[in-house]
Write an enzyme that holds these catalytic residues in place. Sequence first.
Site, mmCIF file in Angstrom:
data_model
loop_
_atom_site.group_PDB
_atom_site.id
_atom_site.type_symbol
_atom_site.label_atom_id
_atom_site.label_comp_id
_atom_site.label_asym_id
_atom_site.label_seq_id
_atom_site.Cartn_x
_atom_site.Cartn_y
_atom_site.Cartn_z
ATOM 1 N N PHE A 18 0.836 -1.214 0.000
ATOM 2 C CA PHE A 18 0.000 0.000 0.000
ATOM 3 C C PHE A 18 0.870 1.264 0.000
ATOM 4 O O PHE A 18 0.845 2.061 -0.944
ATOM 5 C CB PHE A 18 -0.932 -0.077 1.215
ATOM 6 N N THR A 42 2.242 -9.665 1.410
ATOM 7 C CA THR A 42 0.916 -9.036 1.570
ATOM 8 C C THR A 42 0.619 -8.099 0.407
ATOM 9 O O THR A 42 -0.525 -7.798 0.133
ATOM 10 C CB THR A 42 0.843 -8.216 2.874
ATOM 11 N N GLY A 43 1.646 -7.635 -0.266
ATOM 12 C CA GLY A 43 1.442 -6.733 -1.398
ATOM 13 C C GLY A 43 1.250 -7.518 -2.678
ATOM 14 O O GLY A 43 1.377 -8.749 -2.696
ATOM 15 N N THR A 99 11.524 -10.568 9.460
ATOM 16 C CA THR A 99 11.529 -9.440 8.506
ATOM 17 C C THR A 99 11.982 -8.169 9.217
ATOM 18 O O THR A 99 12.795 -7.404 8.693
ATOM 19 C CB THR A 99 10.128 -9.254 7.890
ATOM 20 N N TYR A 152 4.918 -7.847 15.886
ATOM 21 C CA TYR A 152 5.003 -6.593 15.115
ATOM 22 C C TYR A 152 5.543 -5.460 15.991
ATOM 23 O O TYR A 152 6.529 -4.810 15.646
ATOM 24 C CB TYR A 152 3.617 -6.251 14.579
ATOM 25 N N GLN A 169 27.532 2.545 16.111
ATOM 26 C CA GLN A 169 28.732 1.711 15.935
ATOM 27 C C GLN A 169 29.433 1.923 14.599
ATOM 28 O O GLN A 169 30.650 1.874 14.518
ATOM 29 C CB GLN A 169 28.330 0.237 16.097
HETATM 30 P P1 NAD Z 1 1.566 -3.524 3.240
HETATM 31 O O1 NAD Z 1 1.334 -4.844 3.873
HETATM 32 O O2 NAD Z 1 0.562 -3.049 2.243
HETATM 33 O O3 NAD Z 1 2.986 -3.471 2.551
HETATM 34 C C1 NAD Z 1 4.099 -4.147 3.031
HETATM 35 C C2 NAD Z 1 4.826 -4.738 1.838
HETATM 36 O O4 NAD Z 1 6.015 -5.403 2.290
HETATM 37 C C3 NAD Z 1 3.996 -5.780 1.087
HETATM 38 O O5 NAD Z 1 4.034 -5.518 -0.298
HETATM 39 C C4 NAD Z 1 4.686 -7.095 1.416
HETATM 40 O O6 NAD Z 1 4.534 -8.063 0.396
HETATM 41 C C5 NAD Z 1 6.116 -6.657 1.609
HETATM 42 N N1 NAD Z 1 6.911 -7.557 2.458
HETATM 43 C C6 NAD Z 1 6.568 -8.087 3.667
HETATM 44 N N2 NAD Z 1 7.581 -8.833 4.149
HETATM 45 C C7 NAD Z 1 8.583 -8.781 3.223
HETATM 46 C C8 NAD Z 1 9.872 -9.333 3.142
HETATM 47 N N3 NAD Z 1 10.357 -10.114 4.119
HETATM 48 N N4 NAD Z 1 10.645 -9.075 2.053
HETATM 49 C C9 NAD Z 1 10.167 -8.271 1.042
HETATM 50 N N5 NAD Z 1 8.944 -7.718 1.062
HETATM 51 C C10 NAD Z 1 8.157 -7.973 2.143
HETATM 52 O O7 NAD Z 1 1.723 -2.454 4.433
HETATM 53 P P2 NAD Z 1 1.841 -0.869 4.354
HETATM 54 O O8 NAD Z 1 0.666 -0.299 5.036
HETATM 55 O O9 NAD Z 1 2.162 -0.447 2.987
HETATM 56 O O10 NAD Z 1 3.086 -0.640 5.306
HETATM 57 C C11 NAD Z 1 4.376 -0.348 4.812
HETATM 58 C C12 NAD Z 1 5.318 -0.108 5.984
HETATM 59 O O11 NAD Z 1 4.852 1.004 6.744
HETATM 60 C C13 NAD Z 1 5.419 -1.288 6.938
HETATM 61 O O12 NAD Z 1 6.742 -1.455 7.349
HETATM 62 C C14 NAD Z 1 4.550 -0.875 8.091
HETATM 63 O O13 NAD Z 1 4.976 -1.454 9.295
HETATM 64 C C15 NAD Z 1 4.710 0.632 8.099
HETATM 65 N N6 NAD Z 1 3.542 1.287 8.706
HETATM 66 C C16 NAD Z 1 2.376 1.385 8.025
HETATM 67 C C17 NAD Z 1 1.291 1.989 8.634
HETATM 68 C C18 NAD Z 1 -0.042 2.160 7.940
HETATM 69 O O14 NAD Z 1 -0.976 2.657 8.565
HETATM 70 N N7 NAD Z 1 -0.181 1.811 6.687
HETATM 71 C C19 NAD Z 1 1.398 2.486 9.947
HETATM 72 C C20 NAD Z 1 2.605 2.334 10.605
HETATM 73 C C21 NAD Z 1 3.681 1.754 9.968
#
Ligand code: NAD
Length: 322
Positions: A18, A42-43, A99, A152, A169
Amino acid sequence: MNVTNKPKTILVTGGAGFLGSNLIDFLLQKGNHVIGVDSFETGSPKNVQHLDNHPQFTLVNHNIQYPFQELEEIDQIYNLACPASPTQYQKSPVKTLRTCFLGTENLLEIAKSRGIRILHTSTSEVYGDPQVHPQPETYWGNVNPFGPRACYDEGKRVAESLCYAYREQFGVDIRIARIFNTYGPRMGAGDGRVVSSFIAAALAGRDVCITGDGTATRSFQFVTDCIEGLYTLMNSDYREGPVNIGNDVETSIQALAERIVDLVANSTGKEKVNITHQPRLVDDPSVRKPQITLAKAKLGWAPVVPLDFGLQKTIEWHMHQT
Ligand code: NAD
């Protein structure tokens, strides 16, 4: 603030997710070359399908838990790879932790060996169920390390610690964004997060189901504000510590549900659906609101999109999905 417009080659992990896909669009529009990395956990490649023939964009299928075998010259790294919805990150808590730790470490190693800047996306979940309200960056949080959300919350906390350790470091140039609830187009209907779940239910004519009594609060940020905040932080001189990137208008879940039910009824011309309640989820925070004075002062950034406008845009996007 020190935002530069010189084109760069930028690595975005989680690029098919997203936020990642929205960030990639933004970076490409600024004339950069972008390498999107994703394991499609998840993407979906669908989120960047419109960029299939874009000369400045490459999509790489790679799990960041493993080191990169080869990688071209890059100038910056945005680390967004991590499932972000509780339903998704709880499917395999061990994977989520790997991750957060191994994935972040692999990217920090690249930043270290190449002497480039890395922005890591942390989360408001590092504050847990907060006892300080609103949450400033100086608050250490109230997190349960032994519960269903721990993979998480603690994963993101240890990733921050890892960034700190690499800075202390090895002198790695880090930026940390603590993102608060962000919503908008490309947050999938089945993703399990509150805004997309409520919109999907209302559009399908189903009841909107609140877990808890609806008095819990969140502060909802539209995706364009978040992306602007990440970009500004990445290109700023502020490297002292994490920065909250969120909207500081607090909304109860009940009010959010009511607003979505109204907007969906107006958009579709159909009858309003009902709002129902189920028991509150374990360790679900009761309040959440960022203090954003640091972002305002150090980055000159603040969110600008009102909730109604953002919800309407998100509803329209959902209505156009097949
Ligand atoms: P999302 O699930 O839509 O996107 C995460 C993406 O990371 C997905 O495309 C997934 O396939 C990929 N992914 C997961 N594990 C992976 C791995 N080991 N190697 C490669 N790709 C991997 O979530 P998002 O909402 O787009 O969130 C993106 C980031 O922002 C995340 O790190 C999340 O913790 C952080 N975040 C998002 C929000 C929010 O409200 N959307 C809030 C706080 C933090």
